[in-house]
Motif scaffolding. Sequence first.
Motif, PDB file in Angstrom:
ATOM      1  N   ILE A 196       0.844  -1.203   0.000  1.00 52.48           N
ATOM      2  CA  ILE A 196       0.000   0.000   0.000  1.00 52.48           C
ATOM      3  C   ILE A 196       0.880   1.255   0.000  1.00 52.48           C
ATOM      4  N   ILE A 197       1.989   1.214   0.717  1.00 53.44           N
ATOM      5  CA  ILE A 197       2.935   2.332   0.677  1.00 53.44           C
ATOM      6  C   ILE A 197       3.522   2.461  -0.733  1.00 53.44           C
ATOM      7  N   ALA A 198       3.836   1.330  -1.368  1.00 54.60           N
ATOM      8  CA  ALA A 198       4.354   1.353  -2.745  1.00 54.60           C
ATOM      9  C   ALA A 198       3.346   2.005  -3.684  1.00 54.60           C
ATOM     10  N   ARG A 199       2.065   1.691  -3.480  1.00 51.54           N
ATOM     11  CA  ARG A 199       1.014   2.293  -4.309  1.00 51.54           C
ATOM     12  C   ARG A 199       0.963   3.806  -4.087  1.00 51.54           C
ATOM     13  N   GLY A 200       1.182   4.245  -2.870  1.00 51.32           N
ATOM     14  CA  GLY A 200       1.252   5.676  -2.580  1.00 51.32           C
ATOM     15  C   GLY A 200       2.433   6.326  -3.279  1.00 51.32           C
ATOM     16  N   SER A 201       3.571   5.653  -3.286  1.00 50.35           N
ATOM     17  CA  SER A 201       4.758   6.177  -3.975  1.00 50.35           C
ATOM     18  C   SER A 201       4.527   6.256  -5.478  1.00 50.35           C
ATOM     19  N   LEU A 202       3.793   5.312  -6.010  1.00 53.38           N
ATOM     20  CA  LEU A 202       3.447   5.338  -7.431  1.00 53.38           C
ATOM     21  C   LEU A 202       2.591   6.555  -7.750  1.00 53.38           C
ATOM     22  N   SER A 203       1.599   6.823  -6.903  1.00 51.40           N
ATOM     23  CA  SER A 203       0.754   8.009  -7.087  1.00 51.40           C
ATOM     24  C   SER A 203       1.567   9.289  -6.943  1.00 51.40           C
ATOM     25  N   GLU A 204       2.458   9.298  -5.980  1.00 49.50           N
ATOM     26  CA  GLU A 204       3.320  10.475  -5.787  1.00 49.50           C
ATOM     27  C   GLU A 204       4.173  10.729  -7.030  1.00 49.50           C
ATOM     28  N   THR A 205       4.708   9.666  -7.606  1.00 52.01           N
ATOM     29  CA  THR A 205       5.525   9.805  -8.809  1.00 52.01           C
ATOM     30  C   THR A 205       4.706  10.369  -9.958  1.00 52.01           C
ATOM     31  N   LEU A 206       3.481   9.889 -10.124  1.00 54.63           N
ATOM     32  CA  LEU A 206       2.615  10.435 -11.170  1.00 54.63           C
ATOM     33  C   LEU A 206       2.365  11.918 -10.930  1.00 54.63           C
ATOM     34  N   ASN A 207       2.132  12.296  -9.691  1.00 58.99           N
ATOM     35  CA  ASN A 207       1.922  13.705  -9.382  1.00 58.99           C
ATOM     36  C   ASN A 207       3.143  14.543  -9.784  1.00 58.99           C
ATOM     37  N   HIS A 208       4.342  14.043  -9.490  1.00 58.57           N
ATOM     38  CA  HIS A 208       5.557  14.769  -9.874  1.00 58.57           C
ATOM     39  C   HIS A 208       5.691  14.857 -11.394  1.00 58.57           C
ATOM     40  N   LEU A 209       5.260  13.824 -12.098  1.00 55.80           N
ATOM     41  CA  LEU A 209       5.288  13.862 -13.564  1.00 55.80           C
ATOM     42  C   LEU A 209       4.316  14.909 -14.101  1.00 55.80           C
ATOM     43  N   ILE A 210       3.165  15.018 -13.467  1.00 55.85           N
ATOM     44  CA  ILE A 210       2.200  16.066 -13.844  1.00 55.85           C
ATOM     45  C   ILE A 210       2.827  17.442 -13.582  1.00 55.85           C
ATOM     46  N   ASP A 211       3.544  17.570 -12.471  1.00 61.76           N
ATOM     47  CA  ASP A 211       4.267  18.823 -12.194  1.00 61.76           C
ATOM     48  C   ASP A 211       5.280  19.111 -13.299  1.00 61.76           C
ATOM     49  N   ALA A 212       6.004  18.074 -13.728  1.00 63.06           N
ATOM     50  CA  ALA A 212       6.991  18.251 -14.803  1.00 63.06           C
ATOM     51  C   ALA A 212       6.312  18.719 -16.088  1.00 63.06           C
ATOM     52  N   PHE A 213       5.143  18.182 -16.356  1.00 63.36           N
ATOM     53  CA  PHE A 213       4.378  18.631 -17.524  1.00 63.36           C
ATOM     54  C   PHE A 213       3.942  20.081 -17.343  1.00 63.36           C
ATOM     55  N   ASP A 214       3.410  20.402 -16.178  1.00 60.87           N
ATOM     56  CA  ASP A 214       2.960  21.768 -15.905  1.00 60.87           C
ATOM     57  C   ASP A 214       4.096  22.779 -16.022  1.00 60.87           C
ATOM     58  N   CYS A 215       5.321  22.350 -15.692  1.00 57.08           N
ATOM     59  CA  CYS A 215       6.502  23.225 -15.806  1.00 57.08           C
ATOM     60  C   CYS A 215       7.131  23.156 -17.201  1.00 57.08           C
ATOM     61  N   GLN A 216       6.468  22.455 -18.098  1.00 52.73           N
ATOM     62  CA  GLN A 216       6.913  22.302 -19.492  1.00 52.73           C
ATOM     63  C   GLN A 216       8.274  21.609 -19.604  1.00 52.73           C
ATOM     64  N   LEU A 217       8.509  20.675 -18.703  1.00 49.65           N
ATOM     65  CA  LEU A 217       9.742  19.889 -18.748  1.00 49.65           C
ATOM     66  C   LEU A 217       9.559  18.602 -19.538  1.00 49.65           C
ATOM     67  N   ILE A 218       8.309  18.146 -19.637  1.00 50.97           N
ATOM     68  CA  ILE A 218       7.982  16.994 -20.476  1.00 50.97           C
ATOM     69  C   ILE A 218       6.758  17.353 -21.311  1.00 50.97           C
ATOM     70  N   SER A 219       6.630  16.656 -22.427  1.00 47.38           N
ATOM     71  CA  SER A 219       5.505  16.906 -23.332  1.00 47.38           C
ATOM     72  C   SER A 219       4.262  16.144 -22.888  1.00 47.38           C
ATOM     73  N   HIS A 220       3.144  16.504 -23.475  1.00 46.72           N
ATOM     74  CA  HIS A 220       1.890  15.792 -23.196  1.00 46.72           C
ATOM     75  C   HIS A 220       2.028  14.333 -23.616  1.00 46.72           C
ATOM     76  N   THR A 221       2.696  14.090 -24.730  1.00 49.66           N
ATOM     77  CA  THR A 221       2.909  12.720 -25.212  1.00 49.66           C
ATOM     78  C   THR A 221       3.722  11.910 -24.203  1.00 49.66           C
TER      79      THR A 221
END
Length: 124
Positions: free
Chosen positions: A69-94
């Motif tokens: 369950i903690i691993a699942r939380g870390s997975l969600s946290e990682t996705l959130n950071h990826l969304i942040d990277a997108f919002d900061c234009q560090l990664i593309s939508h693709t």
Amino acid sequence: MAYQSFEELEVWKRARSFKNEIHTLVKRFPTEEKFRLSDQLIPSSRSINSQIAEGHGRQTNPDRLRFCIIARGSLSETLNHLIDAFDCQLISHTELDFLRVKVQEIEKLLNGYITFLQNKSTTK
């Protein structure tokens, strides 16, 4: 059922591959992100594998479940950071969409493993 090392678990293998993709991705980030987003993404993506492995090494299913369950939380946290990277234009939508699919695949495997452990707990 024969003993299975955590390294043999499909969920751990997929999480390892994902972690390596994240590591490669952050190398592209600008230097000023080294102590910001990069230092958030790398630990959260590493934590997924670490928690699965640590839980696997525990003796009781409730302990194993807790770490999954903690691993699942870390997975969600990682996705959130990826969304942040997108919002900061560090990664593309693709790129975000590609990585989101990976997150969903790992989440399905992790949920399946959690269900397996829960069922194993109730049948004893």
